[in-house]
Design a protein around this motif. Structure first.
Motif, short mmCIF file in Angstrom:
data_model
loop_
_atom_site.label_atom_id
_atom_site.label_comp_id
_atom_site.label_asym_id
_atom_site.label_seq_id
_atom_site.Cartn_x
_atom_site.Cartn_y
_atom_site.Cartn_z
N VAL A 149 0.84 -1.18 0.00
CA VAL A 149 0.00 0.00 0.00
C VAL A 149 0.88 1.24 0.00
CG1 VAL A 149 -1.82 1.25 1.23
CG2 VAL A 149 -1.80 -1.25 1.22
N VAL A 150 0.52 2.19 -0.81
CA VAL A 150 1.28 3.44 -0.92
C VAL A 150 0.62 4.49 -0.05
CG1 VAL A 150 2.14 5.22 -2.50
CG2 VAL A 150 1.96 2.83 -3.27
N ALA A 151 1.44 5.20 0.72
CA ALA A 151 0.92 6.26 1.59
C ALA A 151 0.60 7.48 0.75
CB ALA A 151 1.94 6.62 2.66
N HIS A 152 -0.57 8.02 0.96
CA HIS A 152 -1.00 9.24 0.28
C HIS A 152 -1.10 10.37 1.29
CE1 HIS A 152 -1.93 7.19 -3.51
NE2 HIS A 152 -2.47 6.23 -2.78
N ALA A 153 -0.74 11.53 0.85
CA ALA A 153 -0.83 12.70 1.72
C ALA A 153 -2.29 13.04 1.98
CB ALA A 153 -0.11 13.90 1.08
N VAL A 154 -2.64 13.27 3.22
CA VAL A 154 -4.00 13.64 3.59
C VAL A 154 -4.14 15.15 3.48
CG1 VAL A 154 -5.73 13.57 5.41
CG2 VAL A 154 -4.13 11.67 5.14
N PRO A 155 -5.05 15.62 2.62
CA PRO A 155 -5.19 17.07 2.49
C PRO A 155 -5.69 17.71 3.78
CG PRO A 155 -6.98 15.92 1.37
CD PRO A 155 -5.99 14.87 1.79
N VAL A 156 -5.13 18.83 4.08
CA VAL A 156 -5.52 19.57 5.28
C VAL A 156 -6.72 20.44 4.96
CG1 VAL A 156 -4.77 21.22 7.03
CG2 VAL A 156 -3.14 19.57 6.07
#
Length: 222
Positions: A144-151
């Protein structure tokens, strides 16, 4: 084996694939990787925490600036797993692992994982149990690739304008207006805003049953 995959460095925890679960976590471990096919920054000793899941075991390295952040080892990439209990030194788990598809390197190497704070026997027992359950030809593990969580950005609320003064036709009758100033009105530009002028203080009506004042009583006696 895959390098820097399937691990959330920001939260320092594994990224689990669908249907994958964590069986055991052990802190204060040290993984030694050696072999001719894994030269460079990937070889050497890496300290961190080990997580045993239902499909692999992964080591998160506690070195945010190092080239190796995690080492993920799906079970079908491992061979010759043994537990060593030396008289001097910490118990360790040893074996061989081959590179996984798109794992960041190619070849075969040896690993040794030392348990500096204990837990090697319990970890190895769960590890062996899971290895025996691996099918002969398992499907490749999908990291699984980590995705940035939008703020979430704050939403600017529209400014509520103050109600303007009443128009000229609502001014006092003495100034030519057509309606007393005490009347309320709705602002035409904003029908949800109502203008209510301040009430002027008026004298209370006289009570007919009230006793006469001192002035009226003395005036009648004269």
């Amino acid at each position: 084996m895959a390098v820097n995959q399937g691990w959330d460095a920001a939260r320092f925890q594994p990224l689990l694939a669908p249907g994958e679960g964590i069986c055991r976590t052990c802190h204060d471990v040290e993984v030694e990787v050696s072999g001719d096919s894994i030269m460079g920054t990937k070889s050497g000793n890496h300290k961190g925490s080990a997580c045993l899941t239902t499909q692999r075991f992964v080591v998160g390295v506690k070195n945010p600036r190092g080239p190796v952040q995690s080492i993920s080892m799906p079970f079908y990439c491992l061979q010759g797993i043994e537990v060593k209990q030396p008289i001097f030194g910490a118990n360790y788990l040893t074996g061989y692992m081959r590179s996984d598809t798109n794992g960041g390197w190619n070849g075969r190497c040896q690993f040794k994982m030392y348990f500096n704070s204990g837990g090697a026997i319990e970890f190895a027992m769960d590890f062996m149990r899971l290895l025996r359950a691996v099918p002969p030809n398992p499907p490749p593990y999908e990291h699984v690739v980590a995705h940035a969580v939008p703020v979430a950005q704050p939403v600017a609320q529209p400014a509520q304008p103050y109600p303007s003064a009443p128009p000229a036709e609502y001014q006092d009758e003495s100034k030519g207006g057509t309606q007393p100033a005490a009347s309320a009105y709705y602002q035409p530009s904003n029908p949800h805003t109502m203008y209510v002028p301040a009430q002027q203080a008026t004298a209370p009506p006289a009570d007919p049953d009230a006793p006469p004042s001192y002035y009226d009583a003395t005036k009648k006696q004269q």
